[in-house]
Design a protein around this motif. Structure first.
Motif, PDB file in Angstrom:
ATOM      1  N   ALA A  91      25.458  44.400  39.939  1.00 21.98           N
ATOM      2  CA  ALA A  91      26.555  44.808  40.862  1.00 21.98           C
ATOM      3  C   ALA A  91      26.508  43.964  42.162  1.00 21.98           C
ATOM      4  O   ALA A  91      27.704  43.778  42.795  1.00 21.98           O
ATOM      5  CB  ALA A  91      26.203  46.304  41.115  1.00 21.98           C
ATOM      6  N   ASN A  92      25.380  43.435  42.434  1.00 19.63           N
ATOM      7  CA  ASN A  92      25.425  42.621  43.802  1.00 19.63           C
ATOM      8  C   ASN A  92      25.960  41.305  43.795  1.00 19.63           C
ATOM      9  O   ASN A  92      26.001  40.605  44.658  1.00 19.63           O
ATOM     10  CB  ASN A  92      23.985  42.695  44.331  1.00 19.63           C
ATOM     11  CG  ASN A  92      23.025  42.044  43.388  1.00 19.63           C
ATOM     12  OD1 ASN A  92      23.100  41.765  42.233  1.00 19.63           O
ATOM     13  ND2 ASN A  92      21.802  41.395  43.959  1.00 19.63           N
ATOM     14  N   ASP A  93      26.394  40.780  42.520  1.00 16.59           N
ATOM     15  CA  ASP A  93      26.857  39.614  42.195  1.00 16.59           C
ATOM     16  C   ASP A  93      28.559  39.626  42.488  1.00 16.59           C
ATOM     17  O   ASP A  93      29.129  38.656  42.363  1.00 16.59           O
ATOM     18  CB  ASP A  93      26.589  38.914  40.988  1.00 16.59           C
ATOM     19  CG  ASP A  93      25.171  38.733  40.871  1.00 16.59           C
ATOM     20  OD1 ASP A  93      24.608  38.196  41.483  1.00 16.59           O
ATOM     21  OD2 ASP A  93      24.626  39.094  39.626  1.00 16.59           O
ATOM     22  N   ILE A  94      28.917  40.922  42.550  1.00 13.89           N
ATOM     23  CA  ILE A  94      30.344  40.987  42.584  1.00 13.89           C
ATOM     24  C   ILE A  94      30.834  41.532  43.814  1.00 13.89           C
ATOM     25  O   ILE A  94      30.400  42.259  44.365  1.00 13.89           O
ATOM     26  CB  ILE A  94      30.763  42.121  41.451  1.00 13.89           C
ATOM     27  CG1 ILE A  94      30.333  41.696  40.023  1.00 13.89           C
ATOM     28  CG2 ILE A  94      32.222  42.469  41.336  1.00 13.89           C
ATOM     29  CD1 ILE A  94      30.247  42.629  38.839  1.00 13.89           C
ATOM     30  N   ALA A  95      32.355  41.019  44.146  1.00 15.43           N
ATOM     31  CA  ALA A  95      33.054  41.538  45.258  1.00 15.43           C
ATOM     32  C   ALA A  95      33.821  42.647  44.560  1.00 15.43           C
ATOM     33  O   ALA A  95      34.850  42.527  43.697  1.00 15.43           O
ATOM     34  CB  ALA A  95      33.824  40.347  45.961  1.00 15.43           C
ATOM     35  N   TRP A  96      33.759  43.808  44.904  1.00 12.36           N
ATOM     36  CA  TRP A  96      34.360  44.876  44.492  1.00 12.36           C
ATOM     37  C   TRP A  96      35.537  45.361  45.170  1.00 12.36           C
ATOM     38  O   TRP A  96      35.530  45.171  46.557  1.00 12.36           O
ATOM     39  CB  TRP A  96      33.570  46.269  44.280  1.00 12.36           C
ATOM     40  CG  TRP A  96      32.234  46.018  43.658  1.00 12.36           C
ATOM     41  CD1 TRP A  96      30.958  45.568  44.098  1.00 12.36           C
ATOM     42  CD2 TRP A  96      32.113  46.360  41.993  1.00 12.36           C
ATOM     43  NE1 TRP A  96      30.208  45.534  42.955  1.00 12.36           N
ATOM     44  CE2 TRP A  96      31.081  45.873  41.724  1.00 12.36           C
ATOM     45  CE3 TRP A  96      33.081  46.547  41.280  1.00 12.36           C
ATOM     46  CZ2 TRP A  96      30.351  45.933  40.529  1.00 12.36           C
ATOM     47  CZ3 TRP A  96      32.728  46.738  39.998  1.00 12.36           C
ATOM     48  CH2 TRP A  96      31.377  46.331  39.471  1.00 12.36           C
ATOM     49  N   ALA A 112      36.929  43.920  39.656  1.00 17.81           N
ATOM     50  CA  ALA A 112      35.716  43.274  40.071  1.00 17.81           C
ATOM     51  C   ALA A 112      35.775  41.591  40.049  1.00 17.81           C
ATOM     52  O   ALA A 112      36.394  41.341  38.978  1.00 17.81           O
ATOM     53  CB  ALA A 112      34.517  43.767  38.956  1.00 17.81           C
ATOM     54  N   LYS A 113      35.271  40.953  40.846  1.00 12.81           N
ATOM     55  CA  LYS A 113      35.472  39.544  41.121  1.00 12.81           C
ATOM     56  C   LYS A 113      34.151  38.873  41.641  1.00 12.81           C
ATOM     57  O   LYS A 113      33.447  39.467  42.116  1.00 12.81           O
ATOM     58  CB  LYS A 113      36.525  38.998  42.111  1.00 12.81           C
ATOM     59  CG  LYS A 113      37.821  39.436  41.474  1.00 12.81           C
ATOM     60  CD  LYS A 113      38.867  38.634  42.641  1.00 12.81           C
ATOM     61  CE  LYS A 113      40.305  38.762  42.142  1.00 12.81           C
ATOM     62  NZ  LYS A 113      41.189  38.126  43.252  1.00 12.81           N
ATOM     63  N   ALA A 114      33.618  37.875  40.888  1.00 12.04           N
ATOM     64  CA  ALA A 114      32.301  37.159  41.182  1.00 12.04           C
ATOM     65  C   ALA A 114      32.547  36.750  42.672  1.00 12.04           C
ATOM     66  O   ALA A 114      33.372  36.397  43.171  1.00 12.04           O
ATOM     67  CB  ALA A 114      31.972  36.073  40.507  1.00 12.04           C
ATOM     68  N   CYS A 120      29.017  34.387  36.276  1.00 15.15           N
ATOM     69  CA  CYS A 120      28.297  35.442  35.560  1.00 15.15           C
ATOM     70  C   CYS A 120      29.227  36.313  34.418  1.00 15.15           C
ATOM     71  O   CYS A 120      30.378  36.165  34.701  1.00 15.15           O
ATOM     72  CB  CYS A 120      27.600  36.691  36.551  1.00 15.15           C
ATOM     73  SG  CYS A 120      28.497  37.496  37.642  1.00 15.15           S
ATOM     74  N   THR A 121      28.568  36.880  33.612  1.00 21.18           N
ATOM     75  CA  THR A 121      29.307  37.572  32.677  1.00 21.18           C
ATOM     76  C   THR A 121      29.137  39.051  32.767  1.00 21.18           C
ATOM     77  O   THR A 121      27.871  39.646  32.663  1.00 21.18           O
ATOM     78  CB  THR A 121      28.696  37.108  31.164  1.00 21.18           C
ATOM     79  OG1 THR A 121      28.956  35.615  31.157  1.00 21.18           O
ATOM     80  CG2 THR A 121      29.542  37.716  30.116  1.00 21.18           C
TER      81      THR A 121
END
Length: 217
Positions: A91-96, A112-114, A120-121
């Motif tokens: 969740a911390n890899d993503i700009a929500w 959700a965007k990286a 990441c997948t």
């Protein structure tokens, strides 16, 4: 008498010459000793210590680096928890972001965007969405799991959350949802959604199109 004087003179000459020769020899020996390398006590102690310390030991390494005893490490870290390409997103890899939609009686669209520099997948599982302090969790809105989605750059994934699937009055009044990538995600995020009523919520799979993320009642 003249013969005796010559003998005495000859003896005197031999004695003087012998004394001069002895003096010269002593001077030569003294000069040789003075020119020989002198080993001081401190030099001997240092050499002995070096011989007693193996070259690959920590002490030898510290000495070679100036005696600081500290490791020199470069500061080449990514600083943002960057993951290798293809690794599962956290969740911390993503700009929500979230958006309130009116279709199907109203639902929340989760986008959700990286984050920049991360690829990441998202696994082929339903997002984990919970509500409130009691941890009420949204049930899957679809029968089967979706496909995994790789997030990188501008690629986005969408999931639809219907917070209330019942027609009766009642439910919990909340203003945020908690989202995680699966139940083992160590760092779920709280997303503001405005005031919503929660009662038997559901959530869709991740999709690459917003129109595929409309949850059913």
């Amino acid at each position: 008498m003249s013969g005796n004087r010559r003998k005495a003179s000859l003896v005197t000459t031999v004695l003087v010459g012998g004394a001069m020769l002895l003096t010269a020899c002593q001077d030569t020996d003294a000069g040789t000793d003075a020119g020989a390398p002198q080993t001081s006590p401190s030099t001997s102690a240092t050499a002995a210590a070096g011989a007693a310390t193996p070259s690959g030991s920590p002490a030898a390494t510290a000495g070679a680096s100036g005696g600081t005893g500290k490791d020199n490490k470069s500061g080449g870290g990514t600083g943002g928890g960057q993951k290798p390409v293809g690794q599962v997103c956290g969740a911390n890899d993503i700009a929500w972001s979230t958006k309130s939609e009116t279709q199907a009686g109203g639902y929340i669209l989760v986008v959700a965007k990286a984050k920049p520099g991360i690829s990441c997948t998202l696994p082929a599982v339903h997002p984990t969405v919970a509500f409130g302090s009691d941890g009420t969790e949204a049930r899957p809105a679809e029968q089967s799991a979706g496909k995994q989605i790789t997030l990188s750059g501008d690629t986005a994934a969408y999931a639809g959350v219907n917070p209330k699937t019942t027609s009766a009055n009642g439910g919990k009044e909340l203003d945020s949802i908690i989202v995680a990538i699966g139940h083992n995600d160590p760092e779920p995020v709280s997303l503001p959604v405005g005031t919503i009523t929660v009662d038997k919520p559901v959530v869709t799979n991740w999709h690459t199109s917003p129109k595929d993320s409309v949850p059913s009642q």
